[in-house]
Design a protein around this motif. Sequence first.
Motif, short mmCIF file in Angstrom:
data_model
loop_
_atom_site.label_atom_id
_atom_site.label_comp_id
_atom_site.label_asym_id
_atom_site.label_seq_id
_atom_site.Cartn_x
_atom_site.Cartn_y
_atom_site.Cartn_z
N LYS A 34 -3.65 9.00 1.73
CA LYS A 34 -3.88 7.63 2.04
C LYS A 34 -5.39 7.06 1.91
O LYS A 34 -5.78 6.04 1.38
CB LYS A 34 -3.49 7.30 3.43
CG LYS A 34 -1.88 7.29 3.27
CD LYS A 34 -1.30 6.95 4.75
CE LYS A 34 0.17 6.88 4.95
NZ LYS A 34 0.63 6.72 6.14
N SER A 35 -6.30 8.19 2.29
CA SER A 35 -7.68 8.04 2.23
C SER A 35 -8.27 7.72 0.86
O SER A 35 -9.27 6.79 0.67
CB SER A 35 -8.81 8.94 3.16
OG SER A 35 -8.31 10.29 2.48
N SER A 36 -7.76 8.43 -0.19
CA SER A 36 -8.24 8.37 -1.26
C SER A 36 -7.53 7.12 -2.14
O SER A 36 -8.52 6.26 -2.66
CB SER A 36 -7.68 9.59 -2.18
OG SER A 36 -8.09 9.33 -3.42
N CYS A 37 -6.56 6.77 -1.70
CA CYS A 37 -5.88 5.46 -2.15
C CYS A 37 -6.71 4.35 -1.71
O CYS A 37 -6.91 3.34 -2.37
CB CYS A 37 -4.33 5.55 -1.85
SG CYS A 37 -3.55 4.06 -2.69
N HIS A 38 -6.93 4.21 -0.29
CA HIS A 38 -7.63 2.93 0.25
C HIS A 38 -9.04 3.02 -0.56
O HIS A 38 -9.52 1.68 -1.00
CB HIS A 38 -8.20 3.59 1.72
CG HIS A 38 -6.98 2.96 2.66
ND1 HIS A 38 -6.68 1.55 2.66
CD2 HIS A 38 -6.35 3.34 3.49
CE1 HIS A 38 -5.82 1.46 3.70
NE2 HIS A 38 -5.34 2.57 3.79
N ARG A 39 -9.85 4.14 -1.00
CA ARG A 39 -10.92 4.11 -1.54
C ARG A 39 -10.66 3.58 -2.90
O ARG A 39 -11.83 2.60 -3.43
CB ARG A 39 -11.62 5.48 -1.58
CG ARG A 39 -13.29 5.37 -2.07
CD ARG A 39 -13.76 6.84 -2.10
NE ARG A 39 -13.26 7.62 -3.02
CZ ARG A 39 -12.27 8.92 -2.39
NH1 ARG A 39 -12.06 8.99 -1.01
NH2 ARG A 39 -11.76 9.60 -3.09
N PHE B 175 0.91 -1.29 -0.14
CA PHE B 175 -0.12 0.19 0.13
C PHE B 175 0.87 1.38 0.00
O PHE B 175 0.65 2.27 -0.88
CB PHE B 175 -0.90 -0.05 1.24
CG PHE B 175 -1.84 1.26 1.25
CD1 PHE B 175 -2.88 1.44 0.56
CD2 PHE B 175 -1.33 2.24 2.26
CE1 PHE B 175 -3.66 2.80 0.67
CE2 PHE B 175 -2.16 3.48 2.43
CZ PHE B 175 -3.22 3.45 1.78
N SER B 176 1.81 1.21 0.68
CA SER B 176 2.77 2.39 1.09
C SER B 176 3.49 2.72 -0.45
O SER B 176 3.53 3.67 -0.67
CB SER B 176 3.67 2.40 1.92
OG SER B 176 4.61 1.30 1.70
N GLU B 177 3.86 1.81 -1.22
CA GLU B 177 4.37 1.91 -2.57
C GLU B 177 3.44 2.42 -3.57
O GLU B 177 3.92 3.29 -4.25
CB GLU B 177 5.07 0.54 -2.94
CG GLU B 177 6.01 -0.04 -2.16
CD GLU B 177 6.51 -1.49 -2.70
OE1 GLU B 177 7.66 -1.25 -3.08
OE2 GLU B 177 5.85 -2.26 -2.68
N ILE B 178 2.20 1.97 -3.41
CA ILE B 178 1.32 2.50 -4.53
C ILE B 178 0.90 4.13 -3.96
O ILE B 178 0.61 4.71 -4.96
CB ILE B 178 -0.13 1.84 -4.14
CG1 ILE B 178 0.35 0.29 -4.87
CG2 ILE B 178 -1.07 2.40 -5.13
CD1 ILE B 178 -0.92 -0.73 -4.44
N VAL B 179 0.76 4.30 -2.83
CA VAL B 179 0.76 5.62 -2.43
C VAL B 179 2.02 6.56 -2.84
O VAL B 179 1.65 7.74 -3.41
CB VAL B 179 0.65 5.92 -0.70
CG1 VAL B 179 0.54 7.42 -0.39
CG2 VAL B 179 -0.67 5.29 -0.36
N GLN B 180 3.11 6.06 -2.60
CA GLN B 180 4.16 6.79 -3.22
C GLN B 180 4.11 7.09 -4.54
O GLN B 180 4.67 8.24 -5.03
CB GLN B 180 5.47 6.15 -2.50
CG GLN B 180 6.75 6.99 -3.17
CD GLN B 180 7.98 6.14 -2.58
OE1 GLN B 180 7.81 4.75 -2.42
NE2 GLN B 180 9.12 6.77 -2.64
N ARG B 181 3.93 6.07 -5.28
CA ARG B 181 3.95 6.23 -6.80
C ARG B 181 2.83 6.97 -7.45
O ARG B 181 2.92 7.56 -8.27
CB ARG B 181 4.04 4.75 -7.52
CG ARG B 181 5.30 3.90 -6.74
CD ARG B 181 5.48 2.82 -7.83
NE ARG B 181 6.42 1.94 -7.11
CZ ARG B 181 6.95 0.73 -7.81
NH1 ARG B 181 6.60 0.48 -8.85
NH2 ARG B 181 7.91 -0.01 -7.34
N THR B 182 1.64 7.02 -6.70
CA THR B 182 0.57 7.91 -7.14
C THR B 182 0.56 9.31 -6.71
O THR B 182 0.05 10.11 -7.60
CB THR B 182 -0.84 7.14 -6.91
OG1 THR B 182 -0.79 6.89 -5.44
CG2 THR B 182 -0.83 5.76 -7.58
#
Length: 255
Positions: free
Chosen positions: A40-45, A29-36
Amino acid sequence: MSRNSESSIVTKCGQVIDILSASRRPLAFSEIVQRTGFVKSSCHRILAVLQGEEMIEYDKASRTYRTGKRLQKWARATWNRADIQQTASQHMSDLCETTRMNTALSVFDTDAILYLRTVDFHSVRFASHAGDRAPLHSTAAGKVFLANMNPARQQATLARIDFEKFTEHTLVSLEPLVAQFAEIRTNGYATARGEETLPVTGIAAPIWNAEDKLAACLSLWSTRDQHAPEEVLDRANKLVALTKQISAELGAEPE
């Protein structure tokens, strides 16, 4: 939800899919947040939406995300269609030249047939082209797809057909259509005589893939101005032999 919000979600979903597809390994998850660059809340959704649609998968043991079964299915379908077109292309051109009739390659696509490729010996204004769609009940190819479905899928698909009448010869009810299925499976081809377009007689035969699944149909057709209906029907054995050859080239086992 506003149009801008919908667009934003689609765009973000696309970004996540692009990142996971390009990665050589599953991502945390942290890698996806970093690359996008998403919060975090938006990424979770976004990840939850994609998981719900089976576009991505989450592995609890490693706590990582990867592309899902639905995307893999789309990729295989796209690849198979391209492979079928490439394999059938020269055969279609040769068939067109030797019979002096028109040919078409189609696949089943959401309760209709979708034309992938067409080769016309005689150009007519109502001829279908690649990307066009046509009904199941009034085309030879559509009948082939219906006749070879498993019973559950066949019943569900037939229930959705509206039996639109195009000509005086169009089948407008379930019984006469279903009555043709056994003969289609036995003979290895289907016919359509003036059922979608009055002057047209067409025949179609199935193309099978290496997984023994009906992958496509090859059709041969002409108008009465160019060939009598009997002339088209007389080419059925030639068409069936050709589709068996194409099937073999795609890896299908011989009967």
